[in-house]
Design a protein around this motif. Structure first.
Motif, PDB file in Angstrom:
ATOM      1  N   ASN A  30       0.844  -1.194   0.000  1.00  0.00           N
ATOM      2  CA  ASN A  30       0.000   0.000   0.000  1.00  0.00           C
ATOM      3  C   ASN A  30       0.875   1.239   0.000  1.00  0.00           C
ATOM      4  O   ASN A  30       2.031   1.195   0.407  1.00  0.00           O
ATOM      5  N   ARG A  31       0.294   2.334  -0.417  1.00  0.00           N
ATOM      6  CA  ARG A  31       1.028   3.592  -0.437  1.00  0.00           C
ATOM      7  C   ARG A  31       0.688   4.406   0.811  1.00  0.00           C
ATOM      8  O   ARG A  31      -0.482   4.582   1.157  1.00  0.00           O
ATOM      9  N   TYR A  32       1.730   4.883   1.478  1.00  0.00           N
ATOM     10  CA  TYR A  32       1.551   5.722   2.664  1.00  0.00           C
ATOM     11  C   TYR A  32       2.418   6.970   2.534  1.00  0.00           C
ATOM     12  O   TYR A  32       3.500   6.929   1.958  1.00  0.00           O
ATOM     13  N   CYS A  33       1.923   8.015   3.122  1.00  0.00           N
ATOM     14  CA  CYS A  33       2.775   9.165   3.380  1.00  0.00           C
ATOM     15  C   CYS A  33       3.207   9.024   4.831  1.00  0.00           C
ATOM     16  O   CYS A  33       2.353   8.978   5.724  1.00  0.00           O
ATOM     17  N   MET A  34       4.490   8.927   5.056  1.00  0.00           N
ATOM     18  CA  MET A  34       5.007   8.788   6.416  1.00  0.00           C
ATOM     19  C   MET A  34       5.929   9.958   6.724  1.00  0.00           C
ATOM     20  O   MET A  34       6.568  10.507   5.824  1.00  0.00           O
ATOM     21  N   GLY A  35       5.961  10.312   7.984  1.00  0.00           N
ATOM     22  CA  GLY A  35       6.769  11.480   8.308  1.00  0.00           C
ATOM     23  C   GLY A  35       7.229  11.517   9.743  1.00  0.00           C
ATOM     24  O   GLY A  35       6.770  10.746  10.587  1.00  0.00           O
ATOM     25  N   TRP A  36       8.163  12.401   9.979  1.00  0.00           N
ATOM     26  CA  TRP A  36       8.658  12.707  11.316  1.00  0.00           C
ATOM     27  C   TRP A  36       8.299  14.148  11.645  1.00  0.00           C
ATOM     28  O   TRP A  36       8.503  15.053  10.823  1.00  0.00           O
ATOM     29  N   ALA A  98       1.758   8.629   9.976  1.00  0.00           N
ATOM     30  CA  ALA A  98       1.483   7.950   8.705  1.00  0.00           C
ATOM     31  C   ALA A  98       0.071   8.280   8.240  1.00  0.00           C
ATOM     32  O   ALA A  98      -0.814   8.559   9.057  1.00  0.00           O
ATOM     33  N   ASP A  99      -0.111   8.248   6.949  1.00  0.00           N
ATOM     34  CA  ASP A  99      -1.423   8.473   6.370  1.00  0.00           C
ATOM     35  C   ASP A  99      -1.583   7.558   5.168  1.00  0.00           C
ATOM     36  O   ASP A  99      -0.643   7.404   4.379  1.00  0.00           O
ATOM     37  N   ASP A 100      -2.749   6.951   5.041  1.00  0.00           N
ATOM     38  CA  ASP A 100      -3.023   6.086   3.898  1.00  0.00           C
ATOM     39  C   ASP A 100      -4.206   6.655   3.118  1.00  0.00           C
ATOM     40  O   ASP A 100      -4.965   7.464   3.629  1.00  0.00           O
ATOM     41  N   GLY A 101      -4.323   6.225   1.886  1.00  0.00           N
ATOM     42  CA  GLY A 101      -5.429   6.699   1.083  1.00  0.00           C
ATOM     43  C   GLY A 101      -5.399   8.196   0.850  1.00  0.00           C
ATOM     44  O   GLY A 101      -6.430   8.817   0.589  1.00  0.00           O
ATOM     45  N   PHE A 102      -4.210   8.796   0.970  1.00  0.00           N
ATOM     46  CA  PHE A 102      -4.153  10.246   0.851  1.00  0.00           C
ATOM     47  C   PHE A 102      -4.139  10.688  -0.605  1.00  0.00           C
ATOM     48  O   PHE A 102      -3.736   9.947  -1.501  1.00  0.00           O
TER      49      PHE A 102
END
Length: 126
Positions: A30-36, A98-102
């Motif tokens: 799956n595609r996620y936007c992940m960050g710190w 993290a965010d999915d479905g963005f």
């Protein structure tokens, strides 16, 4: 539901390095936007770096460019933040998100991350 567990925080002298880790219960394909992100006492939370797991592109806040590196070990489902040349003003609680479905761009200005870790403290002494 995505669970995020940070580790690797600690105390370091100015100019030193730390590597933060974020173990994530994500689906590999799956595609996620992940960050710190980080938040110092009395200050607003700020984005530090982001990683798009689909395109594998990164974004950094201006103050950390050239010193911090965000990366992901896809097999281990772990997000890292290598922090070099740390400064006392970077003392803060650091959070993984993290965010999915963005839709749209994965970048440090994105504010609507769905999932957050509990944070890990980074203290930089002068």
């Amino acid at each position: 539901q995505v669970q995020l567990v940070e580790s690797g925080g600690g105390s370091v002298q100015a100019g030193g390095s730390l590597r933060l880790s974020c173990a994530a219960s994500i689906y590999t394909f799956n595609r996620y936007c992940m960050g710190w992100f980080r938040q110092a006492p009395g200050k607003e939370r700020e984005g530090v770096a982001t990683f798009d797991t689909g395109s594998r592109t990164t974004d950094y806040a201006h103050p950390v460019k050239g010193r911090f590196t965000i990366s992901q070990d896809r097999a281990k489902k772990t997000l890292y933040l290598q922090m070099n040349s740390l400064k006392p003003e970077e003392t803060a609680m650091y959070y993984c998100a993290a965010d999915d479905g963005f839709r749209g761009r994965c970048y440090t200005g994105k504010s609507d991350f769905k999932y957050w870790g509990q944070g890990t403290q980074v203290t930089v002494s002068s």
